[in-house]
Motif scaffolding. Structure first.
Motif, PDB file in Angstrom:
ATOM      1  N   GLU A 175      43.487  41.822 101.805  1.00  0.00           N
ATOM      2  CA  GLU A 175      43.175  41.044 100.609  1.00  0.00           C
ATOM      3  C   GLU A 175      41.882  41.470  99.930  1.00  0.00           C
ATOM      4  O   GLU A 175      41.515  40.915  98.891  1.00  0.00           O
ATOM      5  CB  GLU A 175      43.082  39.563 100.992  1.00  0.00           C
ATOM      6  N   SER A 176      41.201  42.472 100.471  1.00  0.00           N
ATOM      7  CA  SER A 176      39.911  42.888  99.909  1.00  0.00           C
ATOM      8  C   SER A 176      40.046  43.641  98.589  1.00  0.00           C
ATOM      9  O   SER A 176      39.060  43.835  97.872  1.00  0.00           O
ATOM     10  CB  SER A 176      39.166  43.766 100.921  1.00  0.00           C
ATOM     11  N   ALA A 177      41.262  44.070  98.249  1.00  0.00           N
ATOM     12  CA  ALA A 177      41.496  44.788  96.988  1.00  0.00           C
ATOM     13  C   ALA A 177      42.960  44.635  96.608  1.00  0.00           C
ATOM     14  O   ALA A 177      43.807  44.380  97.458  1.00  0.00           O
ATOM     15  CB  ALA A 177      41.129  46.269  97.124  1.00  0.00           C
ATOM     16  N   PRO A 178      43.273  44.789  95.323  1.00  0.00           N
ATOM     17  CA  PRO A 178      44.676  44.664  94.876  1.00  0.00           C
ATOM     18  C   PRO A 178      45.562  45.763  95.470  1.00  0.00           C
ATOM     19  O   PRO A 178      45.082  46.828  95.851  1.00  0.00           O
ATOM     20  CB  PRO A 178      44.574  44.807  93.349  1.00  0.00           C
ATOM     21  N   ARG A 179      46.855  45.495  95.540  1.00  0.00           N
ATOM     22  CA  ARG A 179      47.874  46.457  95.953  1.00  0.00           C
ATOM     23  C   ARG A 179      47.644  47.003  97.360  1.00  0.00           C
ATOM     24  O   ARG A 179      47.898  48.166  97.643  1.00  0.00           O
ATOM     25  CB  ARG A 179      47.959  47.616  94.948  1.00  0.00           C
ATOM     26  N   GLN A 180      47.128  46.152  98.248  1.00  0.00           N
ATOM     27  CA  GLN A 180      46.941  46.546  99.634  1.00  0.00           C
ATOM     28  C   GLN A 180      47.759  45.636 100.545  1.00  0.00           C
ATOM     29  O   GLN A 180      47.896  44.450 100.267  1.00  0.00           O
ATOM     30  CB  GLN A 180      45.462  46.482 100.033  1.00  0.00           C
ATOM     31  N   GLY A 210      42.852  51.732  96.606  1.00  0.00           N
ATOM     32  CA  GLY A 210      41.505  51.906  96.050  1.00  0.00           C
ATOM     33  C   GLY A 210      40.642  52.691  97.003  1.00  0.00           C
ATOM     34  O   GLY A 210      41.113  53.252  97.985  1.00  0.00           O
ATOM     35  N   SER A 218      47.949  56.772  96.422  1.00  0.00           N
ATOM     36  CA  SER A 218      48.163  55.846  97.522  1.00  0.00           C
ATOM     37  C   SER A 218      47.773  56.482  98.849  1.00  0.00           C
ATOM     38  O   SER A 218      48.007  57.670  99.083  1.00  0.00           O
ATOM     39  CB  SER A 218      49.629  55.420  97.558  1.00  0.00           C
TER      40      SER A 218
END
Length: 264
Positions: A175-180, A210, A218
């Motif tokens: 949850e520390s960055a989008p799309r993970q 990211g 990716s």
């Protein structure tokens, strides 16, 4: 320096790699010169056939030699390795893995960790410590493939379990960055000293979009998190999503190779 590295072979060995493809080049023209004729024409054409076969064999050999010459003289065919900026030249080991022994030259306890043969080590670690990096390695052929040791203060935590459950820690990284999202997680133990002491470690595997992946698309990261002696040790390996299937085994070995050498 108090940092010691395991046995290595210098980059001059790389020049031998180009020669490996030359023998194979001699066999890249396996075409046949045999001709199939009706039985009634065999006797009358035998002399002509023999001459044709000899000429054909000579053509085959010359074609192979020509192909080999093209490969030897073809600059793009040689795997040129460019050392990443800020890193030392690649180091090689016959075991497939180099070993870093960080003794006094570390912000935490003395430790050891393996890193892949043929990779490059960060030249100036002291400047990287401002962002918590105590060691860093990179694959010169694929800069998305990295390995790093991060050391930070653990505060009041005496174990990684004080940070929360494995599920909670894994979720926080995703949850520390989008799309993970997490693709793997597990508990294991890390050896501390020589007296049989062990520390709890969380391994979390996450597909990311990211950070390092920001430049290479990716990617997948694997982290091993251990808390000991007032410090958090985070061993982080990354590779592009496309190369992760073939890199995963050796990068997992590197992350799991981390050892704290003294009970500080």
């Amino acid at each position: 320096s108090a940092r010691r590295r395991g046995f290595s072979i210098m980059p001059a060995a790389l020049s031998a790699l180009a020669a490996l493809s030359v023998p194979a080049a001699l066999s890249i023209a396996p075409f046949s010169t045999r001709r199939h004729r009706h039985s009634s024409a065999v006797a009358s054409a035998r002399g002509t056939d023999d001459r044709d076969r000899r000429a054909g064999r000579r053509a085959t050999v010359l074609s192979g030699v020509g192909a080999a010459s093209l490969l030897v003289g073809c600059t793009p065919c040689r795997a040129e390795i460019v050392t990443p900026k800020g890193y030392d030249d690649p180091e090689f080991s016959p075991t497939g893995f180099n070993t870093l022994y960080a003794d006094q030259d570390t912000v935490g306890c003395a430790y050891s960790v393996e890193w892949p043969s043929g990779w490059c080590a960060l030249s100036d670690v002291s400047s990287a410590r401002s962002v918590g990096v105590d060691a860093s390695f990179k694959n010169p052929r694929d800069e998305a493939s990295t390995l790093a040791v991060f050391i930070s203060d653990a505060g009041s935590r005496r174990s990684v379990a004080d940070q929360g459950s494995l599920d909670k820690v894994a979720a926080s990284r995703a949850e520390s960055a989008p799309r993970q999202f997490n693709v793997g997680k597990r508990k294991r133990k890390t050896k501390v000293g020589e007296g049989g002491t062990e520390a709890l470690t969380y391994d979390v595997e996450t597909k990311v979009g990211g950070g390092t992946a920001g430049r290479f698309g990716s990617a997948v990261e694997l982290v091993g998190i251990t808390v000991w002696g007032g410090k958090e040790y985070l061993i982080r390996a990354t590779a592009s999503a496309s190369s992760w299937p073939e890199e995963r085994a050796r990068l997992r070995r590197c992350v799991e190779s981390f050892r704290i050498l003294e009970t500080c």
